[in-house]
Write a protein that holds these residues in place. Structure first.
Motif, mmCIF file in Angstrom:
data_model
loop_
_atom_site.group_PDB
_atom_site.id
_atom_site.type_symbol
_atom_site.label_atom_id
_atom_site.label_comp_id
_atom_site.label_asym_id
_atom_site.label_seq_id
_atom_site.Cartn_x
_atom_site.Cartn_y
_atom_site.Cartn_z
ATOM 1 N N ASN A 160 66.130 31.200 8.395
ATOM 2 C CA ASN A 160 66.515 30.040 9.188
ATOM 3 C C ASN A 160 65.315 29.557 9.998
ATOM 4 O O ASN A 160 64.339 30.285 10.191
ATOM 5 C CB ASN A 160 67.670 30.414 10.116
ATOM 6 C CG ASN A 160 68.884 30.898 9.349
ATOM 7 O OD1 ASN A 160 69.587 30.116 8.723
ATOM 8 N ND2 ASN A 160 69.122 32.210 9.378
ATOM 9 N N SER A 161 65.392 28.331 10.494
ATOM 10 C CA SER A 161 64.277 27.774 11.255
ATOM 11 C C SER A 161 64.794 26.995 12.454
ATOM 12 O O SER A 161 65.938 26.544 12.484
ATOM 13 C CB SER A 161 63.423 26.862 10.365
ATOM 14 O OG SER A 161 64.195 25.788 9.850
ATOM 15 N N ALA A 162 63.930 26.884 13.463
ATOM 16 C CA ALA A 162 64.258 26.116 14.660
ATOM 17 C C ALA A 162 62.995 25.435 15.156
ATOM 18 O O ALA A 162 61.887 25.952 14.991
ATOM 19 C CB ALA A 162 64.844 27.016 15.741
ATOM 20 N N GLN A 163 63.184 24.288 15.802
ATOM 21 C CA GLN A 163 62.034 23.507 16.226
ATOM 22 C C GLN A 163 61.647 23.784 17.669
ATOM 23 O O GLN A 163 60.502 24.064 17.967
ATOM 24 C CB GLN A 163 62.320 22.013 16.051
ATOM 25 C CG GLN A 163 61.107 21.118 16.250
ATOM 26 C CD GLN A 163 60.043 21.337 15.187
ATOM 27 O OE1 GLN A 163 60.358 21.658 14.046
ATOM 28 N NE2 GLN A 163 58.781 21.186 15.563
ATOM 29 N N ASN A 164 62.613 23.746 18.585
ATOM 30 C CA ASN A 164 62.258 23.835 19.997
ATOM 31 C C ASN A 164 63.025 24.939 20.719
ATOM 32 O O ASN A 164 62.615 26.075 20.735
ATOM 33 C CB ASN A 164 62.484 22.482 20.681
ATOM 34 C CG ASN A 164 61.520 21.421 20.176
ATOM 35 O OD1 ASN A 164 60.326 21.671 20.110
ATOM 36 N ND2 ASN A 164 62.030 20.261 19.819
ATOM 37 N N ILE A 165 64.187 24.612 21.290
ATOM 38 C CA ILE A 165 64.930 25.553 22.127
ATOM 39 C C ILE A 165 65.699 26.540 21.253
ATOM 40 O O ILE A 165 66.063 26.250 20.127
ATOM 41 C CB ILE A 165 65.896 24.778 23.045
ATOM 42 C CG1 ILE A 165 65.106 23.778 23.895
ATOM 43 C CG2 ILE A 165 66.676 25.705 23.953
ATOM 44 C CD1 ILE A 165 65.969 22.815 24.668
ATOM 45 N N GLY A 166 65.981 27.732 21.805
ATOM 46 C CA GLY A 166 66.789 28.707 21.090
ATOM 47 C C GLY A 166 65.947 29.573 20.183
ATOM 48 O O GLY A 166 64.744 29.733 20.358
ATOM 49 N N ALA A 167 66.593 30.174 19.192
ATOM 50 C CA ALA A 167 65.911 31.055 18.249
ATOM 51 C C ALA A 167 66.204 30.590 16.833
ATOM 52 O O ALA A 167 67.280 30.066 16.547
ATOM 53 C CB ALA A 167 66.378 32.495 18.434
ATOM 54 N N ALA A 168 65.251 30.815 15.943
ATOM 55 C CA ALA A 168 65.477 30.433 14.553
ATOM 56 C C ALA A 168 66.614 31.242 13.943
ATOM 57 O O ALA A 168 67.431 30.727 13.186
ATOM 58 C CB ALA A 168 64.196 30.626 13.748
ATOM 59 N N GLY A 169 66.686 32.547 14.269
ATOM 60 C CA GLY A 169 67.728 33.396 13.709
ATOM 61 C C GLY A 169 69.062 33.222 14.393
ATOM 62 O O GLY A 169 70.003 32.652 13.837
ATOM 63 N N ALA A 170 69.172 33.727 15.626
ATOM 64 C CA ALA A 170 70.420 33.624 16.383
ATOM 65 C C ALA A 170 70.094 33.625 17.861
ATOM 66 O O ALA A 170 69.235 34.377 18.320
ATOM 67 C CB ALA A 170 71.358 34.781 16.047
#
Length: 464
Positions: A177-187
């Protein structure tokens, strides 16, 4: 017509095989269904998941389960097609033959694939993939035995996004999984719990690659990446977790942490995470190559079975075996094996990390070693102790190789040995023993002693 009837018969047999309880209380979903209310047979099954969920939610006095046949489904909401599958009632939505066989895709969906808000809702046995805006968004409820893979978020966590502490994930794989800014890519999120989960190979542009702001029990957190800031976990509470081989790839921020930042750890193993395993963490009864401050922590190589091939179970003789503190609420490991087990024949204590060593069984001869202290500056005098196992422990010879080029110490009564390391470096110590029956056992403790460079300070006006 014969082929379609035969297909329905097979689906019926599968349903009976997997659970005899699914009957009048079940709404069915199949790509080959005729989509006729009340969708309570395989032949009349709904052809999309949300329709079945909506019908069961409106008739909770009759239905509590939505059973989904094998196949590839697109997530869509029957009322608003731009929304994902929303579960607002106390329903179990379950893949018939498990997570590899029932796939739900969020392709072209500008919303989370699953949105779970009821405290008694369960999503079980799916691969949840391809979400453009989060795989699973959870206010409440349970996700179990799922693969959450290849989802993305531009503003929150990519795989699983937790909104409250009532959101829980069990026995799932969260990967790619991937994420751009806030939070985590995984969970990640403001709360939430993961138990017996594998969080691997997720990647964030900023913030965190693996986990953020959640609690994790018996989880493996490995190979996650972040271009900036934290790769492994940020602000998480970790119990009996193994955190290994996470990496920051660009290092542009004021701080970059390959492993853990601002986390609280108990009974964990944290190792081989690039340059930095820990920053601003609190740990107890945990293992890392360099010992961290805190009760019960050890500084040693955890001795994984096969680091190169990602088998992070523990070898016999690992210093992490039976070295944790017993926790009443941790009763099994990532593989589902019970905890604690007597892994080294010295007593049943929780192992560190996400895997519990199988209970010790008697062989002809085995050995391991302990070393105190494990680190120091300038020169370190280490005391080594042999720990023996096996049916025949009548030892007639010990050999100690300290890995610094000094002569091997050997003798018939050298169950303990003392050695001084005078030069900076990392030293492996190997113990070999033989018994009166001629059996030989050997065990190497990698990085058993770490000697740092002694520093002298020079200043004008000093007293030296």
């Amino acid at each position: 017509m014969l082929n379609r009837s035969f297909h329905y018969m097979l689906l019926g047999l599968l349903g009976a095989w997997f659970s005899s309880a699914w009957a009048a209380d079940t709404v069915y979903v199949s790509l080959d269904g005729t989509h006729v209310e009340p969708y309570n047979t395989w032949e009349t099954a709904a052809t999309n998941i949300q329709t079945a969920v909506d019908y069961a939610s409106a008739h909770t006095d009759s239905y509590d389960t939505v059973l989904v046949s094998n196949g590839f489904y697109y997530a869509s909401n029957s009322i608003t097609p731009t929304l994902g599958i929303q579960i607002t009632a106390a329903l179990t939505v379950k893949g018939l033959a498990g997570r590899e066989a029932t796939i739900v895709s969020g392709t072209n969906l500008p919303a989370p694939i699953f949105i779970v808000s009821n405290a008694n809702a369960v999503v079980e046995g799916f691969t949840i993939t391809g979400g453009r805006n989060i795989g699973v968004k959870m206010w409440n409820g349970i996700v179990s035995n799922c693969i959450v893979s290849s989802n993305h978020s531009g503003t929150r966590s990519g795989g699983c996004d937790f909104m409250t502490a009532n959101a829980k994930v069990f026995d799932s794989i969260i990967c790619y999984n991937s994420a751009q800014n806030i939070g985590a890519a995984g969970a990640g999120g403001s709360a939430g719990t993961l138990t017996r989960c594998v969080i691997v190979s997720n990647k964030a542009a900023d913030s965190c690659g693996g986990l953020a702001g959640v609690k994790a029990y018996n989880c493996l957190i490995a190979y996650n990446m972040c271009e900036n800031k934290v790769a492994g976990a940020n602000g998480a509470t970790l119990v009996n977790c193994t955190v290994v081989s996470n990496r920051v790839t660009r290092q542009r921020a004021a701080y970059q942490v390959d492993g853990l930042y601002g986390c609280t750890l108990t009974n964990c193993i944290v190792a081989y995470n690039g340059v930095s395993d820990f920053v601003a963490c609190t740990s107890s009864y945990s293992c890392s190559p360099i010992r961290q401050p805190g009760e019960g922590n050890i500084g040693a190589d955890p001795q994984f079975v096969d680091l190169a091939n990602s088998d992070f179970r523990l070898q016999f003789g690992s210093p992490a075996i039976d070295a944790g503190t017993n926790l009443a609420h941790i009763t099994d490991d990532l593989d589902g094996n019970p905890r604690p087990l007597n892994g080294n024949n010295l007593g049943a204590f929780h192992d560190m990390g996400c895997y519990e060593m199988p209970a010790y069984t008697e062989g002809d001869l085995s050995c391991r070693l302990t070393v105190t202290p494990a680190a120091g500056w300038g020169a370190v005098t280490a005391s080594c102790q042999a720990v023996l196992g096996g049916a025949n422990r009548a030892i007639n010879h010990y050999w100690w190789n300290f890995g610094d080029g000094s002569p091997v110490q050997s003798g018939a009564s050298l169950s303990t040995a003392t050695h001084t390391f005078n030069q900076p470096g990392r030293y492996d110590i190997t113990l070999t023993v033989s018994n009166t029956a001629g059996a030989v056992a050997s065990n190497k403790l990698t990085d058993a002693v770490v000697v740092g460079v002694a520093t002298s300070y020079v200043a004008e006006g000093g007293t030296g």
